[in-house]
Motif scaffolding. Sequence first.
Motif, PDB file in Angstrom:
ATOM      1  N   HIS A 168       0.659  -1.064  -0.313  1.00 42.67           N
ATOM      2  CA  HIS A 168      -0.247   0.254   0.126  1.00 42.67           C
ATOM      3  C   HIS A 168       0.789   1.129   0.216  1.00 42.67           C
ATOM      4  O   HIS A 168       1.605   1.389   0.714  1.00 42.67           O
ATOM      5  CB  HIS A 168      -0.808  -0.095   0.833  1.00 42.67           C
ATOM      6  CG  HIS A 168      -2.359  -0.720   1.099  1.00 42.67           C
ATOM      7  ND1 HIS A 168      -3.022  -0.930   0.864  1.00 42.67           N
ATOM      8  CD2 HIS A 168      -1.942  -2.065   1.245  1.00 42.67           C
ATOM      9  CE1 HIS A 168      -3.864  -1.745   0.269  1.00 42.67           C
ATOM     10  NE2 HIS A 168      -3.694  -2.954   1.279  1.00 42.67           N
ATOM     11  N   LEU A 169       0.586   2.191  -0.795  1.00 41.75           N
ATOM     12  CA  LEU A 169       1.633   3.391  -1.170  1.00 41.75           C
ATOM     13  C   LEU A 169       1.357   4.251   0.111  1.00 41.75           C
ATOM     14  O   LEU A 169       2.419   4.627   0.665  1.00 41.75           O
ATOM     15  CB  LEU A 169       0.996   4.255  -2.004  1.00 41.75           C
ATOM     16  CG  LEU A 169       2.005   5.166  -2.365  1.00 41.75           C
ATOM     17  CD1 LEU A 169       3.454   4.897  -2.643  1.00 41.75           C
ATOM     18  CD2 LEU A 169       1.532   5.772  -3.630  1.00 41.75           C
ATOM     19  N   GLU A 170       0.348   4.033   0.913  1.00 39.20           N
ATOM     20  CA  GLU A 170       0.197   5.421   1.861  1.00 39.20           C
ATOM     21  C   GLU A 170       1.007   4.777   2.767  1.00 39.20           C
ATOM     22  O   GLU A 170       1.824   5.335   3.741  1.00 39.20           O
ATOM     23  CB  GLU A 170      -1.140   4.815   2.499  1.00 39.20           C
ATOM     24  CG  GLU A 170      -1.994   6.102   1.306  1.00 39.20           C
ATOM     25  CD  GLU A 170      -2.026   5.178   0.027  1.00 39.20           C
ATOM     26  OE1 GLU A 170      -2.893   5.931  -0.974  1.00 39.20           O
ATOM     27  OE2 GLU A 170      -2.048   3.849   0.218  1.00 39.20           O
ATOM     28  N   VAL A 171       0.963   3.213   3.414  1.00 35.46           N
ATOM     29  CA  VAL A 171       2.105   2.758   4.448  1.00 35.46           C
ATOM     30  C   VAL A 171       3.270   3.508   3.996  1.00 35.46           C
ATOM     31  O   VAL A 171       4.041   3.493   5.042  1.00 35.46           O
ATOM     32  CB  VAL A 171       1.708   1.126   4.412  1.00 35.46           C
ATOM     33  CG1 VAL A 171       2.407   0.315   5.815  1.00 35.46           C
ATOM     34  CG2 VAL A 171       0.526   0.855   4.631  1.00 35.46           C
ATOM     35  N   VAL A 172       3.739   2.789   2.751  1.00 28.44           N
ATOM     36  CA  VAL A 172       5.390   2.938   2.157  1.00 28.44           C
ATOM     37  C   VAL A 172       5.389   4.733   2.411  1.00 28.44           C
ATOM     38  O   VAL A 172       6.697   5.225   2.941  1.00 28.44           O
ATOM     39  CB  VAL A 172       5.967   3.216   0.985  1.00 28.44           C
ATOM     40  CG1 VAL A 172       7.382   2.905   0.380  1.00 28.44           C
ATOM     41  CG2 VAL A 172       5.127   1.590   0.296  1.00 28.44           C
TER      42      VAL A 172
END
Length: 204
Positions: A168-172
């Motif tokens: 998930h990009l938001e987690v990265v």
Amino acid sequence: MTTGARRHAPATERNREPIAAVLRQELPETGLVLEVASGTGEHAVYFAERFPALTWQPSDADQMARASITAWAVQAKLNNVRPPLDLDAEAAQWPITHADAILCINMVHISPWEATLGLLANGARILAPGAPLILYGPYFRDAVDTAPSNLAFDIDLRDRNPEWGLRHLEVVDHEAMAQGLEPYRLVDMPANNIMRVYRRRPLP
């Protein structure tokens, strides 16, 4: 496909020019670019040829990949490609202490999550303030419907290795910011991939 030590990844020929178009806008004019998880080495040689004022430092944790990188570089006869480093992204210490930019293509989803955490932590450590860390690959995004092909790809990856899979990009982004890397730019790319550019936060 292989030719001697040289490996060939078909996706490289499809994505290298769209990636290069973004790199033209984000890389410094001169300096050292560290490519983490260089794989076959085809990207390293292609980009080094197109950015002759930059020194390209490929790397990979896999011995056969490093042999392929070396073979491609020898064939290309470029003087701005360094010998590949034995670099494991999740290692506590990397065998390099400075880079003017970092590029990582298609590693995050085919490696354990710890490799991404190591990439962000070590990347922030060796980059100067304002320098870019650039990721390319497929991601889940909260505000964007995931393409069916990416959903199928994620399932296939997790079947092959439970530690793999689209992130998930938001987690990265959250983990990057915790290391002092600010999300700077997001570029939609062909085949449902993206490029995410982070820049090292200025030191207090």
